[in-house]
Design an enzyme around this catalytic site. Structure first.
Site, PDB file in Angstrom:
ATOM      1  N   SER A 238      44.136  43.564  43.808  1.00  0.00           N
ATOM      2  CA  SER A 238      45.045  42.579  43.213  1.00  0.00           C
ATOM      3  C   SER A 238      44.416  41.677  42.162  1.00  0.00           C
ATOM      4  O   SER A 238      45.128  40.882  41.524  1.00  0.00           O
ATOM      5  CB  SER A 238      45.666  41.717  44.310  1.00  0.00           C
TER       6      SER A 238
ATOM      7  N   LYS B 163      45.916  41.432  38.645  1.00  0.00           N
ATOM      8  CA  LYS B 163      47.003  40.525  38.268  1.00  0.00           C
ATOM      9  C   LYS B 163      46.550  39.491  37.240  1.00  0.00           C
ATOM     10  O   LYS B 163      47.376  38.895  36.539  1.00  0.00           O
ATOM     11  CB  LYS B 163      47.570  39.832  39.504  1.00  0.00           C
TER      12      LYS B 163
ATOM     13  N   SER C  50      49.852  36.470  45.364  1.00  0.00           N
ATOM     14  CA  SER C  50      49.627  37.895  45.122  1.00  0.00           C
ATOM     15  C   SER C  50      50.933  38.665  45.242  1.00  0.00           C
ATOM     16  O   SER C  50      51.038  39.655  45.970  1.00  0.00           O
ATOM     17  CB  SER C  50      48.588  38.462  46.095  1.00  0.00           C
TER      18      SER C  50
END
Length: 504
Positions: free
Chosen positions: A170, A173, A341
């Protein structure tokens, strides 16, 4: 780390070959106005005001109710709006002039006991002596890479495998946030509209790609639609819904999963079936149909009867817009995607970037659009593969050098439009996916801000930390081949805390 962010997979992460060869990634940035080669004819120049930003970010986010509710960035938002270069519909009105300059670094740091006027950053040798032993622990698996940069000077203070492509989970991102903010600006809002046919007998709910659309917003759209139809003397209508803004497969390559809803231009509440607003949750397999059915019920409540089940369709020639709902600005969406997230928001942001670039709003179109946008910003993309916006796809590859470059660019005073990438990062021990990490007595608590990343066998942490002299450091730690998520996370947290204390 809590389970909210994990995109668990049954497939083990392939082991990349480690390398001990010294790497110098900054040479790849030599044509960028943001970076110059350290110790050579060019030095990367990022203003020292970044340290001030770090203090404001760390203190403000802890005191605020939530990262996206804080007023700590108002001056920067005003400045970004005043000089915003990106176009596109549904942007906020620009202000005629930006605010005055922020206080100088010495004035802010002196009350905290920092050494005002100190310009030489912590030496690379000092960091190596404290970071290398921690990076070498078995908890970080078979391959680990790391980069630490002083954002005020651009000097690389530590690097291990800086140019080695790794699965970022993640932490990708961060790239998603930089790309969409650069492409559209922080004030851009995503529109969901309702269109009525020329004879007002057919109403079409048109999805614009807002994953945060909720029932309250649908109720407002229904009320406005009913009002417009009453003015035209219409009673019963046929309801259709349009998801054509997005293309390509809706199902993420990870397959049906509690971490992400099938990607659609029309959904309510992120397609969650349990009323939650973050973390894993049961997901609908028909987000657009569910949204349309909910809208039909709200139309009925407002006095407009829909004669049959909503069906897919597009507004015909001569139709008119009778209701519009605008999402929160991209600044807030980026912050929420990073803090929690949120995979659904992240995939929507990639598709907004693709639409701006004239690419199809799909996984493939998003990959091309984000890669091209980062390339225009002069970022080091060798070995990068931005397969999705959320980091759930194991085909994603980034380097620690790219992640620190993204963070440093977001700290650049010349790019206030990117500031939500920093303010959205979870605060250690307080917010988002770091709220249950870092004990209260840790020196990193409230001072480290970082995006977490977790897949089976993959653990990552990338963000910012304030060192003992008040400098804002950007860091990225990536590990693969890990076998114990909790041990890996604790080790990554220790690495970030080491940047704060300067000791193991």
């Amino acid at each position: 780390m809590s389970a909210r962010e994990r995109g668990w997979s049954t497939v083990a992460e392939p082991v990349e070959r480690p390398t001990d060869e010294p790497l110098n990634r900054w040479g790849k940035w030599k044509d960028s106005k943001y970076l110059k080669r350290a110790g050579g004819s060019r030095d990367w120049q990022l203003a020292a005001g970044s340290a001030v930003l770090g203090l404001v970010v760390a203190a403000g986010a802890v005191l605020a109710a939530g990262p996206w509710d804080s007023g700590q960035r108002k001056a920067e938002q005003d400045r970004a709006a005043a000089q915003e270069r990106a176009g596109g519909a549904h942007h906020q009105r620009s202000t005629p002039a930006g605010p005055g300059p922020a206080p100088s670094a010495p004035a802010v740091l002196a009350p905290l006991g920092a050494s005002a006027g100190v310009t030489d950053p912590v030496g690379a040798s000092s960091l190596k002596s404290v970071l290398a032993p921690v990076l070498g622990t078995p908890a970080l698996g078979t391959v680990r890479t790391a980069v630490v940069v002083d954002t005020a000077t651009g000097r690389e203070l530590y690097a291990q495998g800086a140019d080695t492509p790794m699965t970022p989970a993640s932490t990708v991102k961060i790239a998603t946030g930089v790309a969409v903010l650069s492409a559209l600006g922080p004030g851009h809002r995503i529109a969901t509209t309702v269109r009525a046919s020329a004879d007002s007998r057919t109403v079409t709910l048109v999805g614009g790609g807002d994953p945060t659309l909720d029932k309250a917003a649908l109720r407002g759209l229904a009320a406005d639609t009913a009002r417009a139809l009453r003015d035209s003397g219409t009673g019963d209508v046929e309801l259709t819904y349009d998801t054509s803004r997005y293309s390509g497969p809706a199902l993420h390559p990870i397959g049906p999963n509690e971490n992400i809803t099938p990607v659609s231009a029309l959904m309510v509440g992120g397609g969650r079936l349990d009323g939650s607003d973050r973390g894993p949750a049961p997901r609908t397999d028909d987000p657009a149909g569910d949204a349309a059915r909910a809208f039909a019920g709200l139309l009925d409540d407002a006095g407009v009867t829909t004669g049959s089940e909503p069906s897919p369709g597009r507004a015909g020639k001569g139709s008119r817009t009778v209701a519009t709902h605008l999402s929160e600005p991209l600044s807030a969406l980026v912050e929420r995607a990073l803090a929690n997230s949120d995979n659904d928001i992240a995939e929507a942001l990639v598709r907004q970037t693709a639409l701006k670039a004239g690419e199809p709003a799909s996984f493939a179109g998003g990959r091309r659009a984000v890669t091209d946008r980062l390339k225009k910003l002069g970022l080091p993309l060798a070995g990068a593969n931005l397969a999705d916006g959320s980091g759930l796809d194991r085909a994603d590859k980034v380097t620690a050098g790219l992640l620190t470059g993204l963070l440093a660019l977001a700290a650049d005073p010349d790019h206030p439009e990117l500031r939500p990438v920093l303010t959205g990062l979870p605060v250690a021990g307080f917010t988002g996916t770091l709220d249950d990490r870092y004990p209260a007595d840790s020196r990193g608590t409230g001072v480290v801000r970082a995006k977490t990343g977790t897949l089976t066998g993959v653990n990552a942490l990338a963000g910012t930390a304030l060192d003992a002299q008040g400098r804002l450091l950007a860091f990225a730690f990536l590990a693969s081949g890990t076998t114990s998520p909790s041990e890996a996370e604790s080790t990554l947290d220790a690495l970030a805390t080491t940047l704060v204390t300067g000791t193991r």
